[in-house]
Structure formats: C-alpha cells, structure tokens
Design a protein around this motif. Structure first.
Motif, PDB file in Angstrom:
ATOM      1  N   ALA A  55     -31.751 -40.019  34.651  1.00 31.34           N
ATOM      2  CA  ALA A  55     -31.464 -41.040  35.655  1.00 31.34           C
ATOM      3  C   ALA A  55     -30.221 -40.707  36.466  1.00 31.34           C
ATOM      4  O   ALA A  55     -30.062 -41.188  37.589  1.00 31.34           O
ATOM      5  N   LEU A  56     -29.332 -39.883  35.915  1.00 29.51           N
ATOM      6  CA  LEU A  56     -28.122 -39.502  36.650  1.00 29.51           C
ATOM      7  C   LEU A  56     -28.392 -38.483  37.752  1.00 29.51           C
ATOM      8  O   LEU A  56     -27.555 -38.305  38.641  1.00 29.51           O
ATOM      9  N   ILE A  57     -29.530 -37.813  37.705  1.00 30.02           N
ATOM     10  CA  ILE A  57     -29.836 -36.781  38.703  1.00 30.02           C
ATOM     11  C   ILE A  57     -29.872 -37.368  40.117  1.00 30.02           C
ATOM     12  O   ILE A  57     -29.162 -36.886  40.998  1.00 30.02           O
ATOM     13  N   PRO A  58     -30.665 -38.418  40.387  1.00 28.22           N
ATOM     14  CA  PRO A  58     -30.648 -38.939  41.765  1.00 28.22           C
ATOM     15  C   PRO A  58     -29.374 -39.712  42.105  1.00 28.22           C
ATOM     16  O   PRO A  58     -28.979 -39.765  43.270  1.00 28.22           O
ATOM     17  N   ILE A  59     -28.709 -40.279  41.097  1.00 29.42           N
ATOM     18  CA  ILE A  59     -27.485 -41.029  41.371  1.00 29.42           C
ATOM     19  C   ILE A  59     -26.390 -40.100  41.890  1.00 29.42           C
ATOM     20  O   ILE A  59     -25.633 -40.452  42.794  1.00 29.42           O
ATOM     21  N   GLN A  60     -26.319 -38.895  41.335  1.00 32.40           N
ATOM     22  CA  GLN A  60     -25.292 -37.943  41.746  1.00 32.40           C
ATOM     23  C   GLN A  60     -25.761 -37.010  42.853  1.00 32.40           C
ATOM     24  O   GLN A  60     -25.120 -35.995  43.131  1.00 32.40           O
ATOM     25  N   ASP A  61     -26.875 -37.324  43.485  1.00 30.64           N
ATOM     26  CA  ASP A  61     -27.444 -36.532  44.594  1.00 30.64           C
ATOM     27  C   ASP A  61     -27.706 -35.083  44.211  1.00 30.64           C
ATOM     28  O   ASP A  61     -27.430 -34.164  44.972  1.00 30.64           O
ATOM     29  N   LEU A  62     -28.235 -34.869  43.012  1.00 26.95           N
ATOM     30  CA  LEU A  62     -28.621 -33.531  42.585  1.00 26.95           C
ATOM     31  C   LEU A  62     -30.099 -33.325  42.848  1.00 26.95           C
ATOM     32  O   LEU A  62     -30.866 -34.278  42.921  1.00 26.95           O
ATOM     33  N   THR A  63     -30.510 -32.085  42.982  1.00 19.46           N
ATOM     34  CA  THR A  63     -31.918 -31.781  43.130  1.00 19.46           C
ATOM     35  C   THR A  63     -32.431 -31.184  41.825  1.00 19.46           C
ATOM     36  O   THR A  63     -31.675 -30.613  41.046  1.00 19.46           O
ATOM     37  N   VAL A  64     -33.713 -31.340  41.604  1.00 15.93           N
ATOM     38  CA  VAL A  64     -34.322 -30.784  40.395  1.00 15.93           C
ATOM     39  C   VAL A  64     -34.500 -29.287  40.615  1.00 15.93           C
ATOM     40  O   VAL A  64     -35.253 -28.858  41.473  1.00 15.93           O
ATOM     41  N   ASN A  65     -33.770 -28.506  39.841  1.00 14.17           N
ATOM     42  CA  ASN A  65     -33.888 -27.053  39.915  1.00 14.17           C
ATOM     43  C   ASN A  65     -33.797 -26.496  38.501  1.00 14.17           C
ATOM     44  O   ASN A  65     -33.726 -27.243  37.524  1.00 14.17           O
ATOM     45  N   ASN A  66     -33.805 -25.191  38.391  1.00 18.65           N
ATOM     46  CA  ASN A  66     -33.825 -24.557  37.072  1.00 18.65           C
ATOM     47  C   ASN A  66     -32.580 -24.867  36.252  1.00 18.65           C
ATOM     48  O   ASN A  66     -32.659 -25.055  35.039  1.00 18.65           O
ATOM     49  N   VAL A  67     -31.437 -24.946  36.880  1.00 19.03           N
ATOM     50  CA  VAL A  67     -30.191 -25.214  36.161  1.00 19.03           C
ATOM     51  C   VAL A  67     -30.202 -26.624  35.582  1.00 19.03           C
ATOM     52  O   VAL A  67     -29.825 -26.837  34.424  1.00 19.03           O
ATOM     53  N   ILE A  68     -30.652 -27.585  36.351  1.00 16.08           N
ATOM     54  CA  ILE A  68     -30.720 -28.966  35.887  1.00 16.08           C
ATOM     55  C   ILE A  68     -31.690 -29.078  34.718  1.00 16.08           C
ATOM     56  O   ILE A  68     -31.413 -29.770  33.724  1.00 16.08           O
ATOM     57  N   ILE A  69     -32.825 -28.398  34.798  1.00 12.52           N
ATOM     58  CA  ILE A  69     -33.821 -28.460  33.732  1.00 12.52           C
ATOM     59  C   ILE A  69     -33.270 -27.841  32.454  1.00 12.52           C
ATOM     60  O   ILE A  69     -33.459 -28.387  31.352  1.00 12.52           O
ATOM     61  N   VAL A  70     -32.556 -26.745  32.560  1.00 16.23           N
ATOM     62  CA  VAL A  70     -31.952 -26.121  31.371  1.00 16.23           C
ATOM     63  C   VAL A  70     -30.947 -27.064  30.734  1.00 16.23           C
ATOM     64  O   VAL A  70     -30.899 -27.215  29.508  1.00 16.23           O
ATOM     65  N   HIS A  71     -30.164 -27.750  31.540  1.00 12.25           N
ATOM     66  CA  HIS A  71     -29.197 -28.695  31.006  1.00 12.25           C
ATOM     67  C   HIS A  71     -29.887 -29.889  30.347  1.00 12.25           C
ATOM     68  O   HIS A  71     -29.416 -30.387  29.313  1.00 12.25           O
ATOM     69  N   LEU A  72     -30.978 -30.348  30.910  1.00 15.43           N
ATOM     70  CA  LEU A  72     -31.710 -31.467  30.293  1.00 15.43           C
ATOM     71  C   LEU A  72     -32.297 -31.066  28.939  1.00 15.43           C
ATOM     72  O   LEU A  72     -32.213 -31.815  27.955  1.00 15.43           O
ATOM     73  N   ILE A  73     -32.889 -29.885  28.873  1.00 16.96           N
ATOM     74  CA  ILE A  73     -33.491 -29.433  27.614  1.00 16.96           C
ATOM     75  C   ILE A  73     -32.421 -29.159  26.568  1.00 16.96           C
ATOM     76  O   ILE A  73     -32.582 -29.495  25.399  1.00 16.96           O
ATOM     77  N   SER A  74     -31.293 -28.591  26.982  1.00 20.24           N
ATOM     78  CA  SER A  74     -30.225 -28.354  26.020  1.00 20.24           C
ATOM     79  C   SER A  74     -29.579 -29.656  25.559  1.00 20.24           C
ATOM     80  O   SER A  74     -29.041 -29.718  24.446  1.00 20.24           O
ATOM     81  N   SER A  75     -29.646 -30.689  26.369  1.00 23.82           N
ATOM     82  CA  SER A  75     -29.110 -31.989  25.926  1.00 23.82           C
ATOM     83  C   SER A  75     -29.936 -32.575  24.794  1.00 23.82           C
ATOM     84  O   SER A  75     -29.411 -33.331  23.978  1.00 23.82           O
ATOM     85  N   LEU A  76     -31.209 -32.213  24.725  1.00 24.73           N
ATOM     86  CA  LEU A  76     -32.025 -32.654  23.581  1.00 24.73           C
ATOM     87  C   LEU A  76     -31.515 -32.064  22.287  1.00 24.73           C
ATOM     88  O   LEU A  76     -31.453 -32.752  21.270  1.00 24.73           O
ATOM     89  N   GLY A  77     -31.136 -30.804  22.334  1.00 23.16           N
ATOM     90  CA  GLY A  77     -30.621 -30.167  21.128  1.00 23.16           C
ATOM     91  C   GLY A  77     -29.260 -30.699  20.726  1.00 23.16           C
ATOM     92  O   GLY A  77     -28.953 -30.825  19.547  1.00 23.16           O
ATOM     93  N   ILE A  78     -28.445 -31.036  21.708  1.00 30.60           N
ATOM     94  CA  ILE A  78     -27.112 -31.543  21.409  1.00 30.60           C
ATOM     95  C   ILE A  78     -27.171 -32.968  20.867  1.00 30.60           C
ATOM     96  O   ILE A  78     -26.463 -33.321  19.936  1.00 30.60           O
ATOM     97  N   SER A  79     -28.046 -33.783  21.448  1.00 32.50           N
ATOM     98  CA  SER A  79     -28.114 -35.174  20.999  1.00 32.50           C
ATOM     99  C   SER A  79     -28.882 -35.261  19.705  1.00 32.50           C
ATOM    100  O   SER A  79     -28.695 -36.124  18.913  1.00 32.50           O
TER     101      SER A  79
END
Length: 79
Positions: A55-79
């Motif tokens: 949900a923070l992606i559109p709030i911070q005006d980010l676009t969906v790209n490979n870097v964002i997807i890697v960060h989302l998937i790695s957040s699963l492992g961290i959480s």
C-alpha cells in the motif's frame, strides 16, 4: 517505462512468488510448532505486513519495477 506485456508478467510472477513464500512460511511454522492454527496466524500477520508495504507504493509515488518487487519478496522473509 514498462510496456504492458512486461507489467503483466511482472505482476503474475510477483503473485506466484508471494504465494509460494507464504506457503513456505505456513509449512515451516506448522512444522516447528505442530499446530496449523498458529501457522495461519503467522501467515495472516505476514500477509498484513506485505499488504501494508504494497500500500505504500502508490502513496510514495513509486512505480512497480524489479527493485520494488525484490524488496516486497524479501520483506516476507524478514517479517
């Protein structure tokens, strides 16, 4: 700029990898604790963290790209 075909593949691969990660979290937690209910609670909390980050992606005006997807998937492992 992403073309439509790349965007569709990127979203599809994100969904597949996210679901497989959550399934792995469920199996590992259920195996360690011996309870499927606790596994569901943990997967539910991880899902809420994941949705909060998504949900923070559109709030911070980010676009969906490979870097964002890697960060989302790695957040699963961290959480």
């Amino acid at each position: 700029m992403l073309v439509y075909e790349m965007f569709v593949v990127l979203i599809y691969e994100t969904i597949i990898s996210s679901l497989s990660s959550m399934l792995a979290v469920f199996f590992v937690v259920s195996l360690i604790t011996g309870s499927g209910r606790i596994g569901l609670v943990v997967v539910g909390s991880v899902l809420l963290v994941y949705l909060g980050l998504a949900a923070l992606i559109p709030i911070q005006d980010l676009t969906v790209n490979n870097v964002i997807i890697v960060h989302l998937i790695s957040s699963l492992g961290i959480s």
